[in-house]
Scaffold this motif. Structure first.
Motif, PDB file in Angstrom:
ATOM      1  N   THR A 156       0.861  -1.184   0.000  1.00  0.00           N
ATOM      2  CA  THR A 156       0.000   0.000   0.000  1.00  0.00           C
ATOM      3  C   THR A 156       0.893   1.229   0.000  1.00  0.00           C
ATOM      4  O   THR A 156       1.585   1.494   0.984  1.00  0.00           O
ATOM      5  N   LYS A 157       0.907   1.959  -1.114  1.00  0.00           N
ATOM      6  CA  LYS A 157       1.793   3.112  -1.251  1.00  0.00           C
ATOM      7  C   LYS A 157       1.165   4.381  -0.676  1.00  0.00           C
ATOM      8  O   LYS A 157       1.861   5.222  -0.120  1.00  0.00           O
ATOM      9  N   LEU A 158      -0.139   4.544  -0.856  1.00  0.00           N
ATOM     10  CA  LEU A 158      -0.813   5.719  -0.327  1.00  0.00           C
ATOM     11  C   LEU A 158      -0.875   5.644   1.193  1.00  0.00           C
ATOM     12  O   LEU A 158      -1.238   4.614   1.758  1.00  0.00           O
ATOM     13  N   GLN A 159      -0.542   6.742   1.843  1.00  0.00           N
ATOM     14  CA  GLN A 159      -0.645   6.817   3.300  1.00  0.00           C
ATOM     15  C   GLN A 159      -2.003   7.348   3.744  1.00  0.00           C
ATOM     16  O   GLN A 159      -2.463   7.051   4.847  1.00  0.00           O
ATOM     17  N   LYS A 160      -2.650   8.114   2.861  1.00  0.00           N
ATOM     18  CA  LYS A 160      -3.922   8.735   3.238  1.00  0.00           C
ATOM     19  C   LYS A 160      -4.760   8.986   1.989  1.00  0.00           C
ATOM     20  O   LYS A 160      -4.238   9.290   0.920  1.00  0.00           O
ATOM     21  N   VAL A 161      -6.078   8.843   2.141  1.00  0.00           N
ATOM     22  CA  VAL A 161      -7.039   9.184   1.098  1.00  0.00           C
ATOM     23  C   VAL A 161      -8.105  10.077   1.717  1.00  0.00           C
ATOM     24  O   VAL A 161      -8.666   9.738   2.769  1.00  0.00           O
ATOM     25  N   GLU A 162      -8.367  11.215   1.076  1.00  0.00           N
ATOM     26  CA  GLU A 162      -9.383  12.138   1.572  1.00  0.00           C
ATOM     27  C   GLU A 162     -10.545  12.191   0.587  1.00  0.00           C
ATOM     28  O   GLU A 162     -10.359  12.492  -0.590  1.00  0.00           O
ATOM     29  N   ARG A 163     -11.740  11.877   1.080  1.00  0.00           N
ATOM     30  CA  ARG A 163     -12.971  11.905   0.270  1.00  0.00           C
ATOM     31  C   ARG A 163     -13.812  13.088   0.734  1.00  0.00           C
ATOM     32  O   ARG A 163     -14.371  13.089   1.815  1.00  0.00           O
ATOM     33  N   LYS A 164     -13.892  14.123  -0.108  1.00  0.00           N
ATOM     34  CA  LYS A 164     -14.589  15.346   0.255  1.00  0.00           C
ATOM     35  C   LYS A 164     -15.976  15.370  -0.383  1.00  0.00           C
ATOM     36  O   LYS A 164     -16.160  14.893  -1.501  1.00  0.00           O
ATOM     37  N   ILE A 165     -16.944  15.906   0.318  1.00  0.00           N
ATOM     38  CA  ILE A 165     -18.290  16.079  -0.225  1.00  0.00           C
ATOM     39  C   ILE A 165     -18.387  17.473  -0.844  1.00  0.00           C
ATOM     40  O   ILE A 165     -18.307  18.489  -0.146  1.00  0.00           O
ATOM     41  N   ILE A 166     -18.502  17.510  -2.163  1.00  0.00           N
ATOM     42  CA  ILE A 166     -18.690  18.759  -2.899  1.00  0.00           C
ATOM     43  C   ILE A 166     -19.865  18.542  -3.836  1.00  0.00           C
ATOM     44  O   ILE A 166     -19.741  17.846  -4.850  1.00  0.00           O
ATOM     45  N   GLN A 167     -20.993  19.120  -3.525  1.00  0.00           N
ATOM     46  CA  GLN A 167     -22.204  18.866  -4.301  1.00  0.00           C
ATOM     47  C   GLN A 167     -22.255  19.685  -5.585  1.00  0.00           C
ATOM     48  O   GLN A 167     -22.776  19.224  -6.595  1.00  0.00           O
ATOM     49  N   ASP A 168     -21.748  20.897  -5.561  1.00  0.00           N
ATOM     50  CA  ASP A 168     -21.833  21.767  -6.728  1.00  0.00           C
ATOM     51  C   ASP A 168     -20.703  21.455  -7.712  1.00  0.00           C
ATOM     52  O   ASP A 168     -19.520  21.532  -7.353  1.00  0.00           O
ATOM     53  N   PRO A 169     -21.017  21.088  -8.971  1.00  0.00           N
ATOM     54  CA  PRO A 169     -19.974  20.728  -9.943  1.00  0.00           C
ATOM     55  C   PRO A 169     -18.966  21.847 -10.189  1.00  0.00           C
ATOM     56  O   PRO A 169     -17.772  21.585 -10.357  1.00  0.00           O
ATOM     57  N   ALA A 170     -19.420  23.092 -10.214  1.00  0.00           N
ATOM     58  CA  ALA A 170     -18.506  24.207 -10.436  1.00  0.00           C
ATOM     59  C   ALA A 170     -17.518  24.344  -9.290  1.00  0.00           C
ATOM     60  O   ALA A 170     -16.321  24.608  -9.496  1.00  0.00           O
ATOM     61  N   THR A 171     -18.000  24.147  -8.071  1.00  0.00           N
ATOM     62  CA  THR A 171     -17.124  24.205  -6.900  1.00  0.00           C
ATOM     63  C   THR A 171     -16.087  23.087  -6.948  1.00  0.00           C
ATOM     64  O   THR A 171     -14.921  23.287  -6.586  1.00  0.00           O
ATOM     65  N   ALA A 172     -16.508  21.912  -7.408  1.00  0.00           N
ATOM     66  CA  ALA A 172     -15.576  20.786  -7.520  1.00  0.00           C
ATOM     67  C   ALA A 172     -14.500  21.073  -8.560  1.00  0.00           C
ATOM     68  O   ALA A 172     -13.312  20.777  -8.356  1.00  0.00           O
ATOM     69  N   ALA A 173     -14.896  21.650  -9.692  1.00  0.00           N
ATOM     70  CA  ALA A 173     -13.919  21.976 -10.732  1.00  0.00           C
ATOM     71  C   ALA A 173     -12.912  23.007 -10.229  1.00  0.00           C
ATOM     72  O   ALA A 173     -11.701  22.900 -10.485  1.00  0.00           O
TER      73      ALA A 173
ATOM     74  N   ASP B 209      -7.385  -1.094  -8.204  1.00  0.00           N
ATOM     75  CA  ASP B 209      -6.434  -1.819  -7.367  1.00  0.00           C
ATOM     76  C   ASP B 209      -5.569  -0.792  -6.652  1.00  0.00           C
ATOM     77  O   ASP B 209      -4.644  -0.219  -7.231  1.00  0.00           O
ATOM     78  N   TYR B 210      -5.889  -0.542  -5.389  1.00  0.00           N
ATOM     79  CA  TYR B 210      -5.202   0.512  -4.651  1.00  0.00           C
ATOM     80  C   TYR B 210      -3.781   0.126  -4.241  1.00  0.00           C
ATOM     81  O   TYR B 210      -3.059   0.967  -3.703  1.00  0.00           O
ATOM     82  N   SER B 211      -3.377  -1.096  -4.512  1.00  0.00           N
ATOM     83  CA  SER B 211      -1.972  -1.438  -4.281  1.00  0.00           C
ATOM     84  C   SER B 211      -1.078  -0.828  -5.357  1.00  0.00           C
ATOM     85  O   SER B 211       0.145  -0.765  -5.189  1.00  0.00           O
TER      86      SER B 211
END
Length: 587
Positions: free
Chosen positions: A270-287, A578-580
């Motif tokens: 497992t190479k990644l030490q951290k994964v952040e999943r953010k809630i962004i409902q507005d597509p423009a805000t996400a972009a 495959d997150y490995s």
């Protein structure tokens, strides 16, 4: 190993020329690239295989909907399943390899055997597989998981997957006293712990996709499940994990953060030490979040944002197909929609190609069948086996050129006011985003123009909509589903009247057509002849789609942008990431 079919291969070839590729589905839209493993002068670390990696291994992405919970028995929406894939691991995993093929990999089970007749699967569990509290994973964990799923009072939302597959499973799951044939107990199902590290499954007949089904049965542990009861999975202190990552923090409707599980049996890869999943409902805000570096990928169909992101130059552009159809569901117990002519009028009264052009920049596949173009029966495309006869809506469009007349005819048959303008119908959305609003308004305008119907929009959140569907409290709903395996049965069985996820209690579908539909699926499941199965599936679609119980709309293909420093993403529409293989290099 399942090869991606022609349509998907063309997308992959295109992506190989331009850099990256992404996967999408109802599990959750998460990007994937063909990223070759290369070194970069900007990296400042390397792993044991010699690939150059940044010192900080953090991947950030966003989604527009939060999860409903962390209990794999009850919380199995698309967002839920995506999180379970991070933190819970079953016996095997279906992931995408470096060649973009879907492969079954050993997970908690180090290996397994299959009997000659294909009905007995025996799995050997790893000695070093442990839960997040350090307790070893055992055969009893899976025995308890499947027995719990087969317990009627639990209401496991994925239990239907194993009805008719595992011996006595359905006879236990539906043992509510209403049918004398369903007289088994959870202890009677065909799952047996041979010893502490060996679990055996006995099937009713050979099921070539059984290993794929196992992904729908994430494990729970008996001692904690019994201790926490209904609170299991409701908070981080009442949740056990055994996957590649664990949840570090959960701020509902804001962010969920995962960290590498150091106790995981394959932690060294497992190479990644951290994964952040953010809630962004507005597509423009996400972009904007992508451009500002707040997240590492975004999906957008907005031409202005596409142009800005492409001109920026820091991101790979990806066009990727989905494996999950979108469809409308009609409540067949509704005083209007119990009539098939009324349902069909609504199903046929909107232009699917125009829907994609107006709302999705033309990206996607219009659906006249519940099945996508990439759906197989055996080793051949379903649509090829039946010469396109599965697209039953195309024939119905020719049969009923005057849809308003069809609607009025149905209203008269029910003894209702024949004036469509006086119909009282509501449409519930699957979310409150701007896209959900625009989509609903577009459909309502089509129905007004073609049918003369005025419909109320009920804007509600994802999880609330599913609660309403579960209770049968809706007129028209919008839904979508990513099948657990690549076969028409994976979608058609959703509407099996007794045992399907959208059973008659949710859909309202009963009577001769529903009974015949169930009989056809049963016949197809017992046939070893794939051509016969394909033809039976067409007959099933004529009942489900052809009478308007559901109205397939489209399957999306999305444009994604992934930061060039995100490496090791590979995609197949019928498998997970495959997150490995994923890491950060050159950020």
């Amino acid at each position: 190993m399942k090869k991606i079919k022609k349509v998907i291969i063309l997308v992959i070839i295109f992506a190989l020329c331009f850099g990256t590729l992404t996967g999408c589905g109802k599990k959750e839209d998460v990007p994937a690239t063909t990223g070759d493993v290369t070194s970069t002068d900007n990296s400042n670390g390397s792993d044991k295989d010699g690939i150059q990696m940044d010192a900080e291994q953090v991947y950030k992405y966003s989604f527009n909907s939060d999860i409903t919970g962390l209990n794999p028995m009850l919380n199995t929406t698309g967002p839920d399943n995506s999180i379970h894939n991070f933190i819970l691991e079953t016996l095997v995993s279906e992931v995408t390899d470096e060649n973009n093929n879907a492969v079954i990999k050993p997970s908690v089970a180090k290996d397994w055997t299959i009997s000659e007749d294909g009905t007995v699967y025996t799995f050997n569990i790893r000695e070093d597989a442990v839960w997040s509290d350090g307790v070893p994973v055992t055969a009893n964990d899976f025995l308890f998981t499947f027995r719990t799923m087969a317990t009627p009072e639990v209401g496991s939302t994925n239990a239907w997957l194993f009805d008719g597959v595992i011996v006595n499973f359905g006879e236990s799951l539906y043992n509510d006293g209403s049918n004398p044939k369903n007289n088994k107990k959870p202890e009677d199902i065909g799952v047996k712990a041979i010893d502490e590290k060996t679990i055996e499954f006995t099937l009713t007949k050979p099921y070539g996709y059984f290993l794929e089904l196992l992904n729908g049965a994430k494990p729970i542990r008996q001692d904690k499940y019994e201790e926490w009861g209904e609170q299991y999975g409701s908070s981080l202190d009442k949740c056990l994990m055994n996957g590649r990552f664990t949840v570090e923090s959960w701020d509902p409707n804001v962010q969920m953060t995962f960290v590498k599980n150091e106790k995981y049996w394959d932690a060294e890869n497992t190479k990644l030490q951290k994964v952040e999943r953010k809630i962004i409902q507005d597509p423009a805000t996400a972009a904007q979040a992508l451009l500002s570096g707040e997240i590492d990928y975004v999906a957008t169909n907005d031409p202005d944002w596409k142009k800005l992101i492409i001109e920026d130059g820091r991101f790979e552009t990806i066009v990727a197909p989905d494996n999950a159809p979108e469809f409308l569901g009609f409540n067949v117990q509704n005083k209007y929609f119990k009539n098939p002519k009324i349902r069909l009028a609504f199903s046929l009264a909107f232009d699917r190609e125009k829907y994609l052009e107006d709302l999705r920049e033309g990206e996607g596949e219009p659906l006249y069948s519940l099945m996508l173009g990439v759906t197989n029966v055996g080793d051949k495309l379903y649509s090829e086996r039946v010469n396109g006869k599965n697209e039953v809506l195309k024939d119905l469009q020719k049969q009923y050129p005057d849809l308003k007349a069809l609607l009025i005819e149905g209203l008269k048959e029910e003894g209702l006011d024949p004036d469509p303008a006086k119909m009282n119908i509501s449409y519930v959305t699957r979310g409150t985003t701007e896209y959900s609003k625009k989509s609903a308004e577009w459909l309502l305008q089509q129905w007004k123009e073609k049918l003369g119907v005025e419909i109320k929009i009920d804007m509600i959140e994802w999880n609330v909509m599913w609660d309403r569907v579960d209770a049968g409290d809706y007129d028209i709903c919008t839904a979508g589903w990513g099948p657990y395996y690549n076969d028409p049965n994976g979608l058609l069985e959703l509407y099996e009247p007794v045992n399907g996820y959208f059973n008659s209690k949710k859909s309202g579908w009963t009577g001769p057509d529903a009974e015949k539909f169930s009989e056809i699926l049963e016949k197809a499941s017992n046939s070893p002849d794939n051509q016969e199965r394909a033809e039976l599936f067409v007959e099933a679609e004529k009942l489900l789609v052809g009478t308007g119980v559901i109205a397939p709309t489209y399957c999306k293909s999305s444009t994604y942008f992934v930061a060039k420093y995100v490496k090791g993403f590979y995609v197949n529409p019928h498998a997970g990431l495959d997150y490995s293989l994923i890491y950060i290099s050159g950020k």
